[in-house]
Scaffold this active site. Structure first.
Site, PDB file in Angstrom:
ATOM      1  N   PRO A 214       0.778  -1.245   0.000  1.00 26.47           N
ATOM      2  CA  PRO A 214       0.000   0.000   0.000  1.00 26.47           C
ATOM      3  C   PRO A 214       0.806   1.290   0.000  1.00 26.47           C
ATOM      4  O   PRO A 214       0.241   2.363  -0.222  1.00 26.47           O
ATOM      5  CB  PRO A 214      -0.833  -0.113   1.283  1.00 26.47           C
ATOM      6  CG  PRO A 214      -0.044  -1.016   2.163  1.00 26.47           C
ATOM      7  CD  PRO A 214       0.622  -1.996   1.253  1.00 26.47           C
ATOM      8  N   PHE A 215       2.116   1.206   0.246  1.00 24.76           N
ATOM      9  CA  PHE A 215       2.927   2.427   0.263  1.00 24.76           C
ATOM     10  C   PHE A 215       4.116   2.307  -0.690  1.00 24.76           C
ATOM     11  O   PHE A 215       5.227   2.746  -0.404  1.00 24.76           O
ATOM     12  CB  PHE A 215       3.386   2.734   1.691  1.00 24.76           C
ATOM     13  CG  PHE A 215       2.242   2.948   2.633  1.00 24.76           C
ATOM     14  CD1 PHE A 215       1.548   4.150   2.647  1.00 24.76           C
ATOM     15  CD2 PHE A 215       1.817   1.938   3.464  1.00 24.76           C
ATOM     16  CE1 PHE A 215       0.468   4.342   3.487  1.00 24.76           C
ATOM     17  CE2 PHE A 215       0.740   2.116   4.314  1.00 24.76           C
ATOM     18  CZ  PHE A 215       0.055   3.325   4.328  1.00 24.76           C
ATOM     19  N   SER A 216       3.851   1.694  -1.839  1.00 22.44           N
ATOM     20  CA  SER A 216       4.896   1.495  -2.844  1.00 22.44           C
ATOM     21  C   SER A 216       5.292   2.827  -3.491  1.00 22.44           C
ATOM     22  O   SER A 216       4.440   3.697  -3.701  1.00 22.44           O
ATOM     23  CB  SER A 216       4.409   0.522  -3.910  1.00 22.44           C
ATOM     24  OG  SER A 216       4.181  -0.753  -3.354  1.00 22.44           O
ATOM     25  N   GLU A 232       4.371  -0.033   5.029  1.00 22.12           N
ATOM     26  CA  GLU A 232       4.208   0.689   6.299  1.00 22.12           C
ATOM     27  C   GLU A 232       4.093   2.199   6.124  1.00 22.12           C
ATOM     28  O   GLU A 232       4.874   2.821   5.403  1.00 22.12           O
ATOM     29  CB  GLU A 232       5.396   0.370   7.223  1.00 22.12           C
ATOM     30  CG  GLU A 232       5.274   0.975   8.607  1.00 22.12           C
ATOM     31  CD  GLU A 232       6.374   0.517   9.546  1.00 22.12           C
ATOM     32  OE1 GLU A 232       6.411   1.008  10.689  1.00 22.12           O
ATOM     33  OE2 GLU A 232       7.212  -0.321   9.145  1.00 22.12           O
ATOM     34  N   LYS A 248       5.416  -4.099  13.394  1.00 17.32           N
ATOM     35  CA  LYS A 248       6.388  -5.036  13.954  1.00 17.32           C
ATOM     36  C   LYS A 248       5.719  -6.388  14.080  1.00 17.32           C
ATOM     37  O   LYS A 248       4.658  -6.511  14.705  1.00 17.32           O
ATOM     38  CB  LYS A 248       6.883  -4.568  15.332  1.00 17.32           C
ATOM     39  CG  LYS A 248       8.020  -3.586  15.295  1.00 17.32           C
ATOM     40  CD  LYS A 248       9.253  -4.213  14.701  1.00 17.32           C
ATOM     41  CE  LYS A 248      10.354  -3.186  14.477  1.00 17.32           C
ATOM     42  NZ  LYS A 248      11.486  -3.790  13.760  1.00 17.32           N
TER      43      LYS A 248
END
Length: 435
Positions: A214-216, A232, A248
Site C-alpha cells: 500500500p505504500f509502494s 508501512e 512489527k
C-alpha cells in the site's frame, strides 16, 4: 511561480497508461510515483500519486534541515514531494555516520513538481505549471506501451555479512540488552550487487506487481533511484490529527493451504515476542507524538492488529494525536524521525549501537518518502522492502532487518531477514533472466 492549472481525463486502459507513465518518467531528473495498489484507506484516499519535474527544490544534509524544510513549505503553498534519509538522525541527536553510503541520496530533498497526477481507477486529474494538462496527457500517451528489459544480465545480490557474523552480532546486541543499554534494537543487513545495469522503471514495475504493497514508491533523484514495495505508513496528517502506524511482527503466507495460512496468522497475533516488540514500538511512537501534540490527545485506536498482504501477514498498530497549533512538518519530523519501528528504544542509544554493529550506511533505507498537499495534509511511508540504485556507479542495494530483544532467537531473526530478502531477490532474479 505560475499558477497550477488542473483538468480531468479518462483512460480506457489504465494498465497500459501506467506503463506509459513509467516510460514517460525517464524524461525527468525528479520523479515520484506513489501507488497504494488499490489498498487506499481513510488516511490516503488517492490510489496513485505522480510528481514529475521540479519547479523549485530544497536539498540539504543533516545540520539545519528540519528548519529549512519548514521554511520551504511555508514559501511554497503547493504540492511538495520528497524524502528524508536515515542520517538526519545526526541532526536530531549528537550522532555521526562513518559508514560509506554507496547510493548517494542527500539526507533531505523536497521539490515542488512541475506536473502532478492524481489517479483513481481510470480517472486522471492533472495539475501542471508550465504546460497545459491536455499537453501533458497527450505527451504521456505518446510514450511506449512496453517497458524495456529490466536488466542486462543476471542480478545476484550478495549479503554484506555471513550468517555466522550475523548471529554473533545479534548475540553481542543481546549482551547490550542484558546490561540495560536498551530494550529493543532493529538490526539490519545489506544485500548488494556491483557492476549491475538495470532499467529502474521496469524493476519497480516488476517489484510492485509482485508484492502489491500500500505504500509502494518509484522515486528518482538525478542518478539515484528508489524502488519500494513498502507496507508501512510512517506518519500522516489528516482530519486535524497526526497518525502513525508502526509495524512489527511478520509471518509468511501459506497460499496453498487456507487453514494453515489462517493458523499462521493466528499464531502471529498471539506470539508474545512479536506482541511485546510491537507494543514497545507503540510506546516509543506515543512518546514521540506527545512532543508535538496537545496534552492528552495521543491515543492508540488499534493495537497489534494483524493485516494480510500478498506475501506476508503483518502486525500493525495505529497511534494518533492532535498536533499543537501552527506546528510545522519539519518540527513534527524532528520529534518523530527516524521511525521507532526501524530503530528501537531508547532511540538515541539504539542509534549509537546501530552505527556500531551494522556494516552499511542505511542512507534512504528506513528513511521516508511522501508528499504534502496544498491544504497541509501529508502522508509519508517507511522505506523498507526497497531496492536502491546508483546509475552512475551501477551499484544496487537493499536491506532487511528485524527487531532484536533479549529473548529473540538469533537463528529465527536471521530467517526473518531472509524471508524479507527472498521476495526482493525473487523479483530481481526473474527480471534479470527474462531477456
Amino acid at each position: 511561480m505560475k499558477k497550477r492549472v488542473y483538468e480531468y481525463f479518462n483512460v480506457a486502459d489504465i494498465v497500459t497508461f501506467n506503463i506509459q507513465l513509467l516510460n514517460w518518467s525517464t524524461r525527468f531528473s525528479n520523479f515520484c510515483l506513489m501507488d497504494s495498489n488499490q489498498q487506499s484507506d481513510k488516511l490516503g484516499s488517492i490510489q496513485k500519486m505522480v510528481a514529475a519535474g521540479s519547479v523549485v527544490h530544497l536539498q540539504c544534509n543533516a545540520g539545519n534541515a528540519f528548519t529549512e524544510l519548514d521554511a520551504f513549505i511555508a514559501q511554497n503553498n503547493d504540492w511538495v514531494f520528497g524524502h528524508l534519509g536515515y542520517n538526519l538522525k545526526n541532526e536530531i541527536e549528537t550522532l555521526e555516520s562513518k559508514l560509506l553510503d554507496p547510493i548517494g541520496f542527500p539526507d533531505l530533498y523536497f521539490f515542488v513538481p512541475e506536473i502532478v497526477l492524481e489517479i483513481s481507477d481510470s480517472r486522471i486529474h492533472i495539475g501542471s505549471v508550465n504546460k497545459s494538462p491536455q499537453a501533458v496527457f497527450e505527451e504521456i500517451q505518446t510514450a511506449s506501451t512496453v517497458l524495456p528489459p529490466a536488466a542486462r544480465e543476471e542480478i545476484l545480490p550478495m549479503p554484506r555479512m555471513t550468517k555466522g557474523d550475523y548471529i554473533a552480532t545479534v548475540k553481542s546486541i543481546q549482551q547490550n540488552l542484558l546490561q540495560g543499554a536498551c530494550y529493543e534494537l532493529n538490526y539490519c543487513q545489506e544485500f548488494f550487487s556491483s557492476n549491475t545495469f538495470i532499467h529502474p522503471p521496469a524493476v519497480f514495475d516488476a517489484l510492485n506487481q509482485d508484492l502489491q504493497q500500500p505504500f509502494s514508491v518509484y522515486y528518482q533523484w538525478n542518478y539515484c533511484y528508489a524502488m519500494s514495495a513498502s507496507p508501512e505508513r510512517f506518519i500522516a496528517y489528516k482530519e486535524d490529527y497526526l497518525w502513525s502506524q508502526p509495524m512489527k511482527g511478520t509471518a509468511k503466507r501459506i497460499h496453498d493451504d487456507a487453514a494453515a495460512d489462517a493458523a499462521q496468522r493466528q499464531q502471529l497475533m498471539m506470539d508474545p515476542k512479536e506482541r511485546a516488540e510491537n507494543i514497545m514500538v507503540v510506546d516509543l511512537v506515543r512518546n514521540d507524538l506527545s512532543k508535538v501534540c496537545v496534552a492528552g490527545t495521543v491515543t492508540v485506536p488499534e493495537l497489534c492488529k494483524v493485516m494480510s498482504f500478498p506475501k506476508v501477514h503483518q502486525m500493525i498498530s495505529t497511534v494518533k494525536g492532535k498536533p499543537i497549533a501552527d506546528i510545522g512538518l519539519g518540527a513534527i519530523m524532528k520529534a518523530c524521525f527516524p521511525m521507532g519501528s526501524m530503530t528501537g528504544a531508547p532511540k538515541k542509544k539504539v542509534m549509537e549501537l546501530i552505527e556500531k554493529y551494522e556494516c552499511s550506511n542505511r542512507g534512504l533505507f528506513s528513511g521516508s518518502i511522501g508528499y504534502i498537499k496544498p491544504n497541509g495534509d501529508f502522508d509519508f511511508n517507511v522505506m523498507i522492502r526497497s531496492v536502491f540504485y546508483n546509475q552512475n556507479t551501477a551499484y544496487l542495494s537493499f536491506h532487511t532487518g528485524s527487531g532484536i530483544t533479549y529473548y529473540a532467537q538469533p537463528e529465527r531473526e536471521y530467517e526473518e531477514c531472509l524471508l524479507k530478502a527472498a521476495a526482493i531477490k525473487k523479483v530481481l532474479t526473474e527480471v534479470s533472466t527474462l531477456k
